[in-house]
Scaffold this active site. Structure first.
Site, PDB file in Angstrom:
ATOM      1  N   HIS A 190      -8.503   7.571  -1.740  1.00  0.00           N
ATOM      2  CA  HIS A 190      -7.433   7.129  -0.852  1.00  0.00           C
ATOM      3  C   HIS A 190      -6.166   6.828  -1.662  1.00  0.00           C
ATOM      4  O   HIS A 190      -5.300   7.694  -1.777  1.00  0.00           O
ATOM      5  CB  HIS A 190      -7.939   5.920  -0.057  1.00  0.00           C
ATOM      6  CG  HIS A 190      -6.989   5.394   0.962  1.00  0.00           C
ATOM      7  ND1 HIS A 190      -7.355   4.470   1.918  1.00  0.00           N
ATOM      8  CD2 HIS A 190      -5.679   5.630   1.184  1.00  0.00           C
ATOM      9  CE1 HIS A 190      -6.312   4.181   2.673  1.00  0.00           C
ATOM     10  NE2 HIS A 190      -5.284   4.871   2.255  1.00  0.00           N
ATOM     11  N   ASP A 226       1.741  -4.470 -20.130  1.00  0.00           N
ATOM     12  CA  ASP A 226       2.766  -5.416 -19.696  1.00  0.00           C
ATOM     13  C   ASP A 226       2.529  -5.877 -18.255  1.00  0.00           C
ATOM     14  O   ASP A 226       2.976  -6.944 -17.855  1.00  0.00           O
ATOM     15  CB  ASP A 226       4.159  -4.780 -19.774  1.00  0.00           C
ATOM     16  CG  ASP A 226       4.700  -4.742 -21.203  1.00  0.00           C
ATOM     17  OD1 ASP A 226       4.239  -5.551 -22.036  1.00  0.00           O
ATOM     18  OD2 ASP A 226       5.571  -3.900 -21.478  1.00  0.00           O
ATOM     19  N   HIS A 245       0.861   5.780  -0.995  1.00  0.00           N
ATOM     20  CA  HIS A 245       0.126   6.974  -1.418  1.00  0.00           C
ATOM     21  C   HIS A 245       0.912   7.625  -2.556  1.00  0.00           C
ATOM     22  O   HIS A 245       1.065   8.849  -2.592  1.00  0.00           O
ATOM     23  CB  HIS A 245      -0.067   7.940  -0.256  1.00  0.00           C
ATOM     24  CG  HIS A 245      -1.038   7.452   0.782  1.00  0.00           C
ATOM     25  ND1 HIS A 245      -1.521   8.248   1.787  1.00  0.00           N
ATOM     26  CD2 HIS A 245      -1.629   6.239   0.959  1.00  0.00           C
ATOM     27  CE1 HIS A 245      -2.355   7.542   2.550  1.00  0.00           C
ATOM     28  NE2 HIS A 245      -2.427   6.323   2.068  1.00  0.00           N
ATOM     29  N   HIS A 287       0.856  -1.189   0.000  1.00  0.00           N
ATOM     30  CA  HIS A 287       0.000   0.000   0.000  1.00  0.00           C
ATOM     31  C   HIS A 287       0.888   1.233   0.000  1.00  0.00           C
ATOM     32  O   HIS A 287       1.826   1.317   0.783  1.00  0.00           O
ATOM     33  CB  HIS A 287      -0.896  -0.001   1.237  1.00  0.00           C
ATOM     34  CG  HIS A 287      -1.701   1.241   1.390  1.00  0.00           C
ATOM     35  ND1 HIS A 287      -2.451   1.761   0.350  1.00  0.00           N
ATOM     36  CD2 HIS A 287      -1.887   2.089   2.436  1.00  0.00           C
ATOM     37  CE1 HIS A 287      -3.055   2.859   0.757  1.00  0.00           C
ATOM     38  NE2 HIS A 287      -2.722   3.093   2.021  1.00  0.00           N
ATOM     39  N   TYR A 331       8.016 -14.070 -22.811  1.00  0.00           N
ATOM     40  CA  TYR A 331       8.896 -12.928 -22.608  1.00  0.00           C
ATOM     41  C   TYR A 331       9.906 -13.234 -21.492  1.00  0.00           C
ATOM     42  O   TYR A 331       9.574 -13.885 -20.508  1.00  0.00           O
ATOM     43  CB  TYR A 331       8.042 -11.715 -22.223  1.00  0.00           C
ATOM     44  CG  TYR A 331       8.833 -10.455 -21.980  1.00  0.00           C
ATOM     45  CD1 TYR A 331       9.100  -9.567 -23.024  1.00  0.00           C
ATOM     46  CD2 TYR A 331       9.301 -10.154 -20.710  1.00  0.00           C
ATOM     47  CE1 TYR A 331       9.816  -8.415 -22.800  1.00  0.00           C
ATOM     48  CE2 TYR A 331      10.024  -8.998 -20.479  1.00  0.00           C
ATOM     49  CZ  TYR A 331      10.289  -8.137 -21.534  1.00  0.00           C
ATOM     50  OH  TYR A 331      11.000  -6.990 -21.295  1.00  0.00           O
TER      51      TYR A 331
END
Ligand SMILES: [Zn+2]
Length: 231
Positions: free
Chosen positions: A170, A121, A98, A96, A228
């Protein structure tokens, strides 16, 4: 030594990548790393500065939320991470942040459309946005309810194909098969958010890339037919 040294070390190293990749300001960010077979995960402690953090500061909890190793308080976002581990089978790490461009989309109330192959991708289509949370969800069990709106948003999506979400007003939650890979996905998300923002400024009527181009770029790197890289 504890029984959880592996996930604590992986979690610690992944958390240190956040400032290295410039994905966080102050302490707004955290990484967790799970060992799904034992239904446990390690997560960053709450409010500890990245420069002072040590591997043994990582807190280990079980999937029901009980602390089983560590002396510090876990990140306040711990219930969100825990619920995602319960709901999304096969993910090993949750990140997580910001990060600013991804947050700009979350605050504007927009998902991030797939405008180019850099996006394709990493993410198989638009990075989705959750619905705004209700007053009840915000007032009781906020962090757990944050995960519940993510799980609700993924009702018809595969979390292994779209490994990121924007929580409304958020910011992003991102996941992956390892701590390092999940942080790489969080960096990729921030990069494609910046590219999308600039592309929309240059062409406000811009449309997402074609289905065949999306399929070519995502599927050559992911899934059974991928070719790839070095395998
Ligand atoms: Zn946050």
């Amino acid at each position: 030594m504890s029984n959880y040294d592996d996930i604590k070390a992986e979690c610690y190293e992944a958390n240190l990548l956040l400032p290295e990749f410039k994905l966080i300001d102050l302490t707004f960010g955290n990484v967790s790393v799970a060992e799904p077979a034992r239904r446990v995960f390690a997560i960053k402690p709450s409010g500890v500065d990245y420069t002072a953090m040590k591997v043994n500061d990582m807190v280990v909890l079980d999937f029901e939320g009980k602390i089983i190793d560590g002396s510090l308080r876990p990140s306040s976002d711990t219930p969100t991470h825990r619920r995602l581990f319960q709901a999304f089978e096969g993910i090993r790490s949750v990140v997580h942040t910001h990060s600013r461009n991804a947050v700009a989309f979350a605050q504007a109330g927009r998902g991030i459309p797939c405008f180019g192959t850099t996006h394709a991708d990493y993410f198989y289509g638009e990075v989705p946005l959750t619905r705004p949370m209700t007053a009840e969800e915000i007032q009781s069990g906020y962090e757990l309810e944050t995960a519940n709106v993510i799980v609700e948003r993924f009702k018809n999506l595969d979390p292994t194909q779209v490994c990121a979400v924007l929580v409304h007003s958020h910011g992003p939650f991102v996941w992956g098969p390892s701590g390092k890979k999940a942080v790489e996905n969080a960096l990729a998300l921030e990069i494609v958010a910046e590219m999308a923002l600039k592309a929309i400024q240059l062409n406000p009527r811009l449309q997402p890339i074609s289905g065949p181009l999306l399929d070519k770029h995502f599927l050559r790197k992911h899934g059974p037919g991928s070719y790839y890289g070095q395998g």
